[in-house]
Design a protein around this motif. Structure first.
Motif, PDB file in Angstrom:
ATOM      1  N   GLU A 143       0.837  -1.206   0.000  1.00  0.00           N
ATOM      2  CA  GLU A 143       0.000   0.000   0.000  1.00  0.00           C
ATOM      3  C   GLU A 143       0.872   1.257   0.000  1.00  0.00           C
ATOM      4  OE1 GLU A 143      -3.073   0.450  -0.444  1.00  0.00           O
ATOM      5  OE2 GLU A 143      -3.919  -1.558  -0.206  1.00  0.00           O
ATOM      6  N   GLY A 144       1.974   1.206   0.742  1.00  0.00           N
ATOM      7  CA  GLY A 144       2.884   2.339   0.785  1.00  0.00           C
ATOM      8  C   GLY A 144       3.523   2.617  -0.566  1.00  0.00           C
ATOM      9  N   ILE A 145       3.917   1.545  -1.260  1.00  0.00           N
ATOM     10  CA  ILE A 145       4.523   1.687  -2.592  1.00  0.00           C
ATOM     11  C   ILE A 145       3.502   2.269  -3.569  1.00  0.00           C
ATOM     12  CG2 ILE A 145       5.489   0.420  -4.559  1.00  0.00           C
ATOM     13  CD1 ILE A 145       6.613  -1.599  -2.493  1.00  0.00           C
ATOM     14  N   HIS A 146       2.297   1.738  -3.523  1.00  0.00           N
ATOM     15  CA  HIS A 146       1.240   2.203  -4.433  1.00  0.00           C
ATOM     16  C   HIS A 146       0.880   3.670  -4.156  1.00  0.00           C
ATOM     17  CE1 HIS A 146      -2.017   2.259  -7.151  1.00  0.00           C
ATOM     18  NE2 HIS A 146      -2.982   1.866  -6.339  1.00  0.00           N
ATOM     19  N   THR A 147       0.805   4.022  -2.890  1.00  0.00           N
ATOM     20  CA  THR A 147       0.508   5.409  -2.528  1.00  0.00           C
ATOM     21  C   THR A 147       1.578   6.354  -3.059  1.00  0.00           C
ATOM     22  OG1 THR A 147      -0.683   4.757  -0.525  1.00  0.00           O
ATOM     23  CG2 THR A 147       0.183   7.010  -0.596  1.00  0.00           C
ATOM     24  N   THR A 148       2.837   5.947  -2.925  1.00  0.00           N
ATOM     25  CA  THR A 148       3.939   6.763  -3.439  1.00  0.00           C
ATOM     26  C   THR A 148       3.848   6.881  -4.955  1.00  0.00           C
ATOM     27  OG1 THR A 148       5.372   6.068  -1.610  1.00  0.00           O
ATOM     28  CG2 THR A 148       6.452   7.000  -3.563  1.00  0.00           C
ATOM     29  N   GLY A 149       3.554   5.774  -5.627  1.00  0.00           N
ATOM     30  CA  GLY A 149       3.403   5.795  -7.081  1.00  0.00           C
ATOM     31  C   GLY A 149       2.320   6.765  -7.520  1.00  0.00           C
ATOM     32  N   LYS A 150       1.193   6.751  -6.819  1.00  0.00           N
ATOM     33  CA  LYS A 150       0.096   7.659  -7.162  1.00  0.00           C
ATOM     34  C   LYS A 150       0.504   9.118  -6.979  1.00  0.00           C
ATOM     35  CE  LYS A 150      -2.932   5.402  -4.556  1.00  0.00           C
ATOM     36  NZ  LYS A 150      -4.210   5.025  -3.891  1.00  0.00           N
ATOM     37  N   MET A 151       1.252   9.377  -5.928  1.00  0.00           N
ATOM     38  CA  MET A 151       1.697  10.746  -5.673  1.00  0.00           C
ATOM     39  C   MET A 151       2.671  11.220  -6.760  1.00  0.00           C
ATOM     40  SD  MET A 151       2.233  10.333  -1.564  1.00  0.00           S
ATOM     41  CE  MET A 151       2.756  11.995  -1.191  1.00  0.00           C
ATOM     42  N   ILE A 152       3.568  10.340  -7.169  1.00  0.00           N
ATOM     43  CA  ILE A 152       4.557  10.696  -8.196  1.00  0.00           C
ATOM     44  C   ILE A 152       3.866  11.039  -9.507  1.00  0.00           C
ATOM     45  CG2 ILE A 152       6.400   9.761  -9.667  1.00  0.00           C
ATOM     46  CD1 ILE A 152       7.315   8.163  -7.176  1.00  0.00           C
ATOM     47  N   PHE A 153       2.942  10.185  -9.941  1.00  0.00           N
ATOM     48  CA  PHE A 153       2.307  10.401 -11.245  1.00  0.00           C
ATOM     49  C   PHE A 153       1.250  11.507 -11.192  1.00  0.00           C
ATOM     50  CE2 PHE A 153       4.258   6.250 -11.951  1.00  0.00           C
ATOM     51  CZ  PHE A 153       4.868   6.486 -13.176  1.00  0.00           C
ATOM     52  N   ASN A 154       0.678  11.740 -10.016  1.00  0.00           N
ATOM     53  CA  ASN A 154      -0.192  12.916  -9.877  1.00  0.00           C
ATOM     54  C   ASN A 154       0.612  14.196 -10.071  1.00  0.00           C
ATOM     55  OD1 ASN A 154      -2.822  12.018  -9.485  1.00  0.00           O
ATOM     56  ND2 ASN A 154      -2.503  11.619  -7.308  1.00  0.00           N
TER      57      ASN A 154
END
Length: 400
Positions: A143-154
């Protein structure tokens, strides 16, 4: 379209060009806000004038659609560091949060490092999540990795590097439950008799500070980082309270490079009432520590830490690892479950409060929780056991 097309370096007569020079376009792309002059974009290397015209039109169309041309070629490995700087500047996160974001970036790097950010697709991002899932990482880590990914691409979308965020519909696959699944897994904690045996072992086999360390952890449920950061000014001897205002951070386990940072959440800042037993042990430790300070004299860099080293680096707070090692030693000597950790004492505190009749809300306030799933699991497990025991008593009464 404002601009012109020409062959760079061509010296042929006008209308009678026979050289093999490449075509270049020069087009207007706006006004420079700093000096009011027009901004132009130039690009060459085209075989024909028609190719140059098409390329210029594509470039202008991208600008019109809001795509950042300047960053269009940036690779994931470079962009993530730009994002991390932005994330730190905007949020001023705790060091642990920065470490978690960097860890997540490192986990995504094998999949996208040398890929242009604009070329990452929803399918390739989903495949990366699926592969990470197959590596048996914990649910919270994924979940932490996915959250970071979403923040980067946002952030990439806000910077107009891409039009669509590839993480929007991505998800972490759920494990399929089977019919033999017997419910939620309850975190490890001491049963009452195990805790008493552990306490007895401490009295017989303890090293310096063991008794106070594990008494406070058991009687307050505080986090180990909160314990290590305690100073004498946090203790109210008269009113029998301990104030939690900070926690300990030491990424490299280097005694002298520690940091004191704000507690985990806003509700982690709290004042805990404690028993007379805890206060008495603190008084005893204070007397011993004062003798140590006297022996060291001016070489003791006293900053008021309760749990301070007395050998190497005297006066500095002890490492978290020391508490784990001390506990493992005592568990082995006492023949108690060696899978238990210092954090298990926090869960144990929850279980004993539940048995004593405290509500879940009261327990969460004492532990400094906003919303803790593990605390809820322990609480429900214990209260269900209490309800079952009450039901058994009722059945026995009727049978008698």
């Amino acid at each position: 379209m404002e601009g012109h097309f020409f062959k760079r370096g061509c010296t042929c007569d006008s209308g009678n060009c026979k050289c093999n020079k490449k075509w270049t376009y020069v087009i207007d792309v706006g006004i420079n806000p700093k000096n009011g002059k027009r901004k132009q974009k130039t690009k060459g290397g085209f075989k024909t004038e028609h190719e140059a015209q098409i390329a210029a039109e594509v470039y202008l169309a991208k600008i019109k659609n809001g795509v950042s041309i300047e960053n269009a070629e940036i690779q994931f490995k470079d962009f993530t560091q730009d994002w991390l700087t932005y994330y730190i500047d905007r949020n001023a996160p705790k060091p642990g949060s920065i470490d978690n974001r960097q860890y997540s970036i490192n986990k995504l790097m094998p999949y996208f490092a040398f890929q242009k950010v604009k070329d990452v697709t929803k399918d390739s991002y989903q495949e990366a999540l699926n592969d990470l899932k197959s590596q048996h990482l914990s649910g919270s880590t994924l979940e932490g990795i996915h959250t970071t990914g979403k923040m980067i691409f946002n952030f990439a979308k806000s910077e107009k590097i891409l039009n669509e965020n590839p993480t929007t519909y991505a998800f972490i696959k759920k494990d399929q439950k089977t019919i033999i699944d017997d419910g939620e897994e309850v975190p490890n904690f001491f049963e009452k008799d195990e805790l008493l045996l552990f306490i007895d072992t401490i009295q017989e086999k303890r090293l310096y500070m063991d008794d106070l360390i594990f008494t406070i952890l058991a009687y307050t449920g505080m986090r180990v980082g909160e314990l290590v950061s305690l100073k004498w000014k946090d203790i109210d001897i008269i009113n029998h309270t301990i104030s939690i205002t900070k926690t300990y951070y030491n990424k490299k386990n280097n005694t002298i490079t520690y940091k004191l940072i704000p507690p985990k959440t806003h509700k982690s800042r709290r004042k805990i009432p404690v028993a007379e037993l805890v206060i008495e042990k603190l008084r005893e430790h204070k007397k011993v520590q004062e003798k140590v300070i006297t022996c060291y004299g001016n070489s003791y860099r006293d900053e008021g830490f309760i749990f301070a080293n007395i050998n190497r680096y005297p006066s500095y707070p002890i490492l978290l690892k020391l508490i784990q090692n001390r506990m493992t030693r005592l568990l082995k000597l006492g023949g108690v479950n060696t899978e238990l950790t210092p954090h298990s004492l926090r869960h144990t505190h929850t279980s004993l409060l539940a048995q004593a009749g405290a509500t879940l809300e009261e327990i969460m306030i004492r532990l400094g929780h906003c919303n803790a799933e593990t605390t809820r699991k322990v609480y429900l497990h214990v209260t269900n056991e209490v309800k079952r025991a009450t039901s058994d008593k009722f059945s026995k009464l009727l049978q008698s």
